[in-house]
Design a protein around this motif. Structure first.
Motif, PDB file in Angstrom:
ATOM      1  N   GLY A   1      -0.012   9.673   3.060  1.00 33.27           N
ATOM      2  CA  GLY A   1      -1.015   9.351   2.050  1.00 33.27           C
ATOM      3  C   GLY A   1      -1.610   7.971   2.234  1.00 33.27           C
ATOM      4  O   GLY A   1      -2.804   7.754   1.970  1.00 33.27           O
ATOM      5  N   ALA A   2      -0.821   7.006   2.700  1.00 30.88           N
ATOM      6  CA  ALA A   2      -1.325   5.645   2.901  1.00 30.88           C
ATOM      7  C   ALA A   2      -2.380   5.617   3.995  1.00 30.88           C
ATOM      8  O   ALA A   2      -3.445   4.983   3.852  1.00 30.88           O
TER       9      ALA A   2
ATOM     10  N   ILE B   1       0.832  -1.207   0.000  1.00 33.57           N
ATOM     11  CA  ILE B   1       0.000   0.000   0.000  1.00 33.57           C
ATOM     12  C   ILE B   1       0.861   1.249   0.000  1.00 33.57           C
ATOM     13  O   ILE B   1       0.591   2.213  -0.726  1.00 33.57           O
ATOM     14  N   VAL B   2       1.927   1.241   0.828  1.00 38.16           N
ATOM     15  CA  VAL B   2       2.826   2.398   0.880  1.00 38.16           C
ATOM     16  C   VAL B   2       3.505   2.605  -0.470  1.00 38.16           C
ATOM     17  O   VAL B   2       3.654   3.740  -0.943  1.00 38.16           O
TER      18      VAL B   2
ATOM     19  N   GLN C   1       2.320   1.949  -3.340  1.00 39.02           N
ATOM     20  CA  GLN C   1       1.351   2.469  -4.307  1.00 39.02           C
ATOM     21  C   GLN C   1       0.953   3.917  -4.013  1.00 39.02           C
ATOM     22  O   GLN C   1       0.595   4.664  -4.923  1.00 39.02           O
ATOM     23  N   THR C   2       0.969   4.303  -2.732  1.00 40.48           N
ATOM     24  CA  THR C   2       0.464   5.639  -2.365  1.00 40.48           C
ATOM     25  C   THR C   2       1.568   6.623  -2.027  1.00 40.48           C
ATOM     26  O   THR C   2       1.322   7.829  -1.959  1.00 40.48           O
ATOM     27  N   ASN C   3       2.792   6.133  -1.777  1.00 41.02           N
ATOM     28  CA  ASN C   3       3.883   7.014  -1.381  1.00 41.02           C
ATOM     29  C   ASN C   3       4.286   7.906  -2.556  1.00 41.02           C
ATOM     30  O   ASN C   3       4.535   7.436  -3.652  1.00 41.02           O
ATOM     31  N   SER C   4       4.302   9.189  -2.313  1.00 42.07           N
ATOM     32  CA  SER C   4       4.684  10.143  -3.357  1.00 42.07           C
ATOM     33  C   SER C   4       5.316  11.358  -2.701  1.00 42.07           C
ATOM     34  O   SER C   4       5.290  11.515  -1.475  1.00 42.07           O
TER      35      SER C   4
ATOM     36  N   GLU D   1       4.220   8.925   3.398  1.00 40.82           N
ATOM     37  CA  GLU D   1       3.556   7.847   4.129  1.00 40.82           C
ATOM     38  C   GLU D   1       2.203   8.297   4.683  1.00 40.82           C
ATOM     39  O   GLU D   1       1.323   7.482   4.932  1.00 40.82           O
TER      40      GLU D   1
ATOM     41  N   SER E   1       1.688  11.565  10.378  1.00 39.08           N
ATOM     42  CA  SER E   1       1.283  10.466   9.495  1.00 39.08           C
ATOM     43  C   SER E   1       0.385   9.483  10.234  1.00 39.08           C
ATOM     44  O   SER E   1      -0.675   9.090   9.737  1.00 39.08           O
TER      45      SER E   1
ATOM     46  N   PHE F   1      -5.555   7.300   2.809  1.00 40.79           N
ATOM     47  CA  PHE F   1      -6.295   6.432   1.892  1.00 40.79           C
ATOM     48  C   PHE F   1      -7.008   5.301   2.629  1.00 40.79           C
ATOM     49  O   PHE F   1      -8.143   4.955   2.301  1.00 40.79           O
TER      50      PHE F   1
END
Length: 696
Positions: A51-52, A38-39, A41-44, A49, A290, A55
């Protein structure tokens, strides 16, 4: 399946998925397999972190809240305040009527509430055992010796984060029950007043866990001679000072919540509870921004609700008239816009600045928004310092003006009293007030909708004969008594402290009506965003969240990305900026929506006739009209002096009716007595109990 049913299915699926995440979170499968993917896919560079967690934990709840607003918006067209089809059990979860249980420390609860409480406790035990077993598996005598610790010290150290993580689960749900205008409560058939007990339960559990978490830390610091180390603000690790400040503010709130302190020193409880702002701020500093996104959704929805209440409470409303009863009780009647609708048993929070600018008190609404489309009434019994001051102020008021602000109304989305063949309402003292709204709504259903209403038995216990005048408020003085006479109503009134009627009963029973002059600066009570504007509330939640995510993405991209030397997960500046962005996004979107709706409501209220001119003719003859409710109510009333109602006998005599709705409101002892009778499967299988309580 209609659109509303499809939305409910989707709501349930997302809700079950959200609970499933909490169940899987403490497992190795989650942290070793799911979380890294998941991290990834969502880390940007925009959310990192954080964002994970947004989401996984924030987005699903806000999605359910927004979709719940759509569900409730569509539902307003499919039922009236009283469900005239009588099929409420099929359409709402709130109608799952189960027999009550009385449990010491919890009060009156249903089997469903006990089931969910047991499952929630099971979730906490499951999470703690999994976190602890995973931590202990990595501890051996050799590993403890390498760290310079004894084995028990290493094990105790591993328990510290486990207690904190389990406490975070409770904190994640803590704010949902106190979000008064929440779509989440309404869509699952709950009301804000009935949900406060869940907030109390969660509050006790979370403070027990966080206190145990802190005590374990203190013990470790003591045995390792590092007590002063715990008072240092660490920028390269978890800031323990932030956690200590959060805990101290939480303990101050917790200490004032116990019944003896809360009831005797309510103002201390009320003001101390505002320490939640300090608690949340330093908690987020302690755990990192986070990780804080896990508990964000409940707090996010609470802030939206709290700010909308703030906007409504700063408006002065039109007080039309007051009825002053000899039993230190007043009925306040406000003007309201026709677009404002509410259900029986709803409550209104009232503030009178001339008594106290900060105190807000909830009172039952006794009027019916259908029967009285331009009026809203509440009854205030002189039982505390604030209410007694109001009674004496109105008794001596001579300038025909009183400044009042309100919040609400709040109540169930709909009621289904018509599904019963008979309604038995048991009240003690001022507990009769929510039943007045039910009777008036049934009066409307019977007269206007030509719908068959259930037989009504009102059992009211009063201390003194002067309290009997509260029965005269069953009938609004603006409504013709003929509408009241069509109800199948029986009133059994009990005066417990007097053995016979007073000699001069007529002179003691006069009700005075006091007319107020309207002010141009005041306005009728208008629909607040929420129960009367679910569409707008959904728009506020979604738009404010989108703005918040955009702002933190900009912060992460253009500020944090250029300051990699600072440890930002536990940075107080980052926490402050995130909270500032959240508040700004909520304040801007809520203010725009509120002002837009206020403009619409102002256009509607400008079409209402001048209150003074419209009512002057009526009040010139109020003395004659005031006697009509008393004469009409007396035809349905039997008064018993010097005795208490035999509730068991009365309720068991209702066996002939297929379905009997039993409502109880009043002192704790009375509600428990009624609940005990209804909980007996052998004595009465057709009794459907509901407790209405404001003495949490």
């Amino acid at each position: 399946m209609n659109p509303q049913g499809q939305i409910m299915v989707l709501l349930l699926l997302v809700s079950v998925g959200y609970i499933f995440l909490w169940i899987m979170r403490p497992t190795n499968v989650y942290f070793q397999e799911w979380w890294p993917k998941i991290v990834a896919q969502t880390n940007s560079i925009y959310l990192g972190e954080q964002g994970a967690n947004i989401f996984l934990y924030t987005l699903p709840v806000l999605f359910v809240a927004v979709l719940g607003c759509v569900y409730l918006h569509l539902g307003k067209k499919s039922y009236t305040h009283i469900n005239l089809q009588g099929n409420g059990e099929k359409t709402k979860m709130s109608s799952w009527k189960k027999r009550p249980m009385i449990i010491k420390g919890l009060g009156i609860v249903s089997h469903i509430e006990i089931a969910f409480l047991v499952m929630f406790i099971g979730l906490l035990v499951w999470s703690f055992s999994n976190y602890l077993s995973t931590s202990l598996a990595q501890i051996t005598p050799a590993s403890a010796a390498e760290q310079g610790q004894k084995l028990w010290e290493a094990k105790l150290e591993s328990m510290v984060p486990c207690l904190g993580l389990v406490g975070n689960i409770c904190l994640g749900f803590l704010f949902f029950p106190v979000t008064r205008g929440s779509s989440l409560l309404q869509v699952f058939g709950l009301t804000s007043e009935a949900s406060i007990k869940y907030h109390i339960w969660l509050g006790h559990i979370v403070m027990l866990l966080f206190t145990a978490h802190a005590l374990c830390c203190i013990i470790l610091w003591g045995v390792t001679h590092q007590l002063w180390e715990g008072l240092k603000w660490k920028k390269t690790n978890i800031p323990t000072v932030g956690g200590q400040i959060a805990l101290l503010s939480g303990l101050a709130m917790w200490a004032t919540t116990f019944p003896r302190i809360r009831r005797k020193m309510f103002e201390l409880f009320f003001y101390t509870h505002h320490l939640y702002i300090i608690f949340i701020f330093f908690f987020v500093i302690h755990v990192g921004i986070s990780f804080a996104c896990i508990i964000l959704p409940g707090f996010f929805l609470f802030i939206i609700d709290r700010y909308l209440r703030f906007l409504q409470s700063h408006q002065k409303v039109n007080l039309v008239f007051a009825r002053i009863l000899p039993c230190e009780t007043v009925e306040l009647t406000f003007s309201k816009s026709k677009g404002l609708s509410y259900t029986p048993t709803s409550i209104l929070f009232v503030n009178v600045p001339s008594i106290s600018k900060l105190q807000w008190h909830p009172f039952s609404i006794t009027s019916s928004s259908n029967l009285e489309p331009e009026k809203l009434s509440v009854i205030i019994k002189g039982e505390g310092n604030w209410s007694k001051k109001l009674y004496h102020m109105l008794s001596t008021l001579d300038d025909h003006h009183l400044s009042v602000s309100v919040e609400g109304p709040y109540g169930p989305t709909f009621t289904d009293f018509l599904r019963h063949d008979m309604l038995v309402m048991v009240s003690g003292g001022s507990g009769i007030t929510p039943f007045i709204s039910i009777i008036r709504e049934l009066m409307y259903a019977n007269e206007t909708q030509k719908h068959k209403t259930p037989q009504i038995l009102l059992i009211s216990a009063f201390k003194n004969s002067s309290d009997l005048t509260m029965l005269d408020l069953l009938l609004p003085i603006t409504i013709l008594p003929s509408k009241f006479s069509n109800l199948n109503l029986q009133i059994e009134a009990y005066v417990t402290r007097e053995k016979q009627p007073p000699i001069s009963i007529e002179s003691n029973m006069n009700i005075r009506t006091f007319l107020f002059k309207p002010k141009s600066s005041n306005s009728p009570i208008s629909p607040v965003l929420g129960q009367n504007n679910w569409f707008w509330l959904g728009a506020i939640i979604s738009s404010s969240f989108i703005i918040f995510v955009i702002l933190i993405a900009i912060l992460n991209r253009y500020h944090i990305g250029k300051n990699t030397n600072e440890i930002y997960p536990y940075s107080s500046s980052r926490v402050a900026l995130n909270i500032l962005f959240m508040c700004c996004s909520i304040f801007v979107t809520s203010t725009i929506a509120f002002l837009w709706n206020k403009k619409i409501n102002a256009m509607e209220s400008s079409q209402i006739q001048n209150l003074e001119g419209a009512n002057s003719g009526f009040y010139n003859g109020d003395r004659e009209l005031e006697s009509l409710p008393q004469q009409m109510v007396s035809q349905f009333t039997n008064v018993h002096y010097g005795e208490r109602p035999n509730l068991k006998r009365i309720l068991l005599e209702c066996k002939e009716s297929t379905s009997v709705g039993v409502l109880a409101c009043g002192p704790k002892k009375l509600r428990h007595e009624v609940a005990n009778i209804c909980s007996s499967y052998d004595l009465a299988t057709n009794l459907h109990f509901e407790s209405i309580s404001f003495s949490w």
